[in-house]
Design an enzyme around this catalytic site. Sequence first.
Site, PDB file in Angstrom:
ATOM      1  N   LYS A 210       0.839  -1.200   0.000  1.00  0.00           N
ATOM      2  CA  LYS A 210       0.000   0.000   0.000  1.00  0.00           C
ATOM      3  C   LYS A 210       0.878   1.255   0.000  1.00  0.00           C
ATOM      4  O   LYS A 210       0.693   2.162  -0.794  1.00  0.00           O
ATOM      5  CB  LYS A 210      -0.896  -0.040   1.240  1.00  0.00           C
ATOM      6  N   GLU A 216      10.579  -4.845   4.265  1.00  0.00           N
ATOM      7  CA  GLU A 216      10.615  -6.267   3.882  1.00  0.00           C
ATOM      8  C   GLU A 216      10.237  -6.422   2.408  1.00  0.00           C
ATOM      9  O   GLU A 216      10.926  -7.091   1.636  1.00  0.00           O
ATOM     10  CB  GLU A 216       9.612  -7.083   4.721  1.00  0.00           C
ATOM     11  N   GLY A 270      -4.870  -2.195   5.128  1.00  0.00           N
ATOM     12  CA  GLY A 270      -4.088  -3.345   4.649  1.00  0.00           C
ATOM     13  C   GLY A 270      -4.769  -4.679   4.900  1.00  0.00           C
ATOM     14  O   GLY A 270      -4.940  -5.494   4.000  1.00  0.00           O
ATOM     15  N   ARG A 271      -5.195  -4.887   6.144  1.00  0.00           N
ATOM     16  CA  ARG A 271      -5.760  -6.206   6.480  1.00  0.00           C
ATOM     17  C   ARG A 271      -7.181  -6.384   5.963  1.00  0.00           C
ATOM     18  O   ARG A 271      -7.793  -7.417   6.184  1.00  0.00           O
ATOM     19  CB  ARG A 271      -5.679  -6.437   7.986  1.00  0.00           C
ATOM     20  N   GLU A 356      -4.632  -7.166  15.258  1.00  0.00           N
ATOM     21  CA  GLU A 356      -4.130  -5.856  14.836  1.00  0.00           C
ATOM     22  C   GLU A 356      -5.260  -4.825  14.898  1.00  0.00           C
ATOM     23  O   GLU A 356      -5.033  -3.654  15.161  1.00  0.00           O
ATOM     24  CB  GLU A 356      -3.537  -5.929  13.422  1.00  0.00           C
ATOM     25  N   HIS A 387      -5.162 -33.302  17.719  1.00  0.00           N
ATOM     26  CA  HIS A 387      -4.047 -34.100  18.238  1.00  0.00           C
ATOM     27  C   HIS A 387      -2.931 -33.209  18.752  1.00  0.00           C
ATOM     28  O   HIS A 387      -1.810 -33.664  18.934  1.00  0.00           O
ATOM     29  CB  HIS A 387      -3.539 -35.038  17.135  1.00  0.00           C
ATOM     30  N   LYS A 515       9.598  -1.255  14.612  1.00  0.00           N
ATOM     31  CA  LYS A 515      10.159  -0.922  13.293  1.00  0.00           C
ATOM     32  C   LYS A 515      11.191   0.193  13.437  1.00  0.00           C
ATOM     33  O   LYS A 515      12.277   0.115  12.879  1.00  0.00           O
ATOM     34  CB  LYS A 515       9.038  -0.400  12.383  1.00  0.00           C
TER      35      LYS A 515
END
Length: 550
Positions: A210, A216, A270-271, A356, A387, A515
């Site tokens: 965005k 990264e 973003g999410r 978030e 399990h 960050k």
Amino acid sequence: MFGRSKEINKSTAWKRLESQAKKMRKIQMRDMFDKDPKRAEKYTLKLDNMVLDFSKNIIDDKTFECLLKLAKQAKVKQKIEQMFAGDKINITENRAVLHIALRNKDNTPIYVDGKNVMPEINNVLAKIKSFSEAVRLGKFKGHTGKKLTNIVNIGIGGSDLGPKMAVEALRKYWGKGINCYFISNIDGTACAEVLSKLDPETTLFIVCSKTFTTIETLTNAKTCRHWLVDALGEPAVSKHFVAVSTNAKEVEKFGIDTENMFEFWDFVGGRYSMWSAIGLIIAIAAGYDNFEKMLAGANAMDKHFLNSEADKNIPLILALISVWYNNFFNVRNHAVVAYDQYLTYLPAYLQQLVMESNGKFVNLDNKFINYQTSPVIFGGAGTDVQHSFFQMIHQGTSFVPCDFIVPAISHNEVGEHHEILLANVLAQSEALMKGKTVAEAASELKSAGKSVDEINRLKKYKSFKGNRPSNTIIFKKIDAYALGMLVAMYEHKTFVEGVIWNIDSFDQMGVELGKQMALKILPELQGSRESKDHDSSTKALIKMIKKMRK
Ligand code: G6Q
């Protein structure tokens, strides 16, 4: 403007729920089921091919009524309307929150700052359609004329988790020969492992960011760009790289022609962005028709959310139940277990969506909060997780509310696999609800022929307290439409929780501090700056790592 004069935990609805919780703590769900044969019917809702059964929760009519009052007191309905109207409900960033506009199939105008956002959304959708079809049909080819069959999404957080989850969920619909890859982590391994499998001539990179400033993503994109240019030369870039961003300037600076850029907007968080061009890889992998179906499913959930009365409103009710345990039973966790292998990445996606959005301690009135907000979300695919962590869900000292998601029909009806899977999901929710008393465990041991000593030694270990809540969500089949409904349901559930907690669910300031500090530590690790202004632990760790890397 959007805050509330009175804190929600001082409201009458909240106080009433506190005393209601005291009462409900003494009640067993199995008794409520015994007393009311219509309980399941009463607490089941249907929408299209989806069913939500929320009857296995520690609620009764009075609780339900109090929860609905809480929603009323928190002005949930008004807040929903504000979101759909394009009001700037993301107050810390002064932005509208319009993921719903991305799937607004009726194309009704939605205004932000006096401008209808729909024409731009429709233009980008048309671009997604034509580009995804061109790639699938081999009309948009690589630099050397080969079909692009390896599609790599480079992005992180909201620019990765949604598309990755959806692409996997729709794997059964992938076009022939298409393979999808996701590079998110800055760990060079992520890039190296993906690139080692690929042929540059048939690889398309979609750089999703965005802001187009995320370290990264830019670092991974740079590495991939070098890899491509080394193999095919600089002119190949325009045939192998496209970008999805709001930041044309940075896209250009990076060396991607803005002709190859898909736009999105500030009003899409973003999410919440897999419905935008961030979902380009979904359209390429599963086809634009399926991408559209996914939008249509989400749109159906949007309409249901906007128009249904509170007592029939699926996302709203799920949010109220979550608040009920979170704030009145002191429960800190919530598990999501999808009994569908293709939904493997759903819990990871939901961890970001929920935590978030709602992991906040300042309210909309700029005050620190003194009540619990987001629970910890975790989960996995059933039956695998039965399990692993289910031991704790059944016999741990506190309870973990669960969402069980399962399709009635599998994409892979192999032998009796799916019936065994279905039997398991139903058994889990029933076992959690009913439990097994010590007396029941003893009588089972007796029937198995155990001695009195053995029975006394084992009966507590083999008992289950039960009364552990869950929601069961069934889809006929998890196709693109169902996936759209499911994800939109969780988006809206998360929103309602945030409204009740009176927080801004659409910023993420909490990810900034780390960050900033990483940027300071980087040159110190690289040796170009002395380590100072750190605590003794961080300083010593930097020193040790530098020594090891020498
Ligand atoms: C999501 C967050 C965050 C964001 C990533 C990537 O809601 O904003 O997870 O998606 O930090 O950001 P960019 O898309 O700007 O690279």
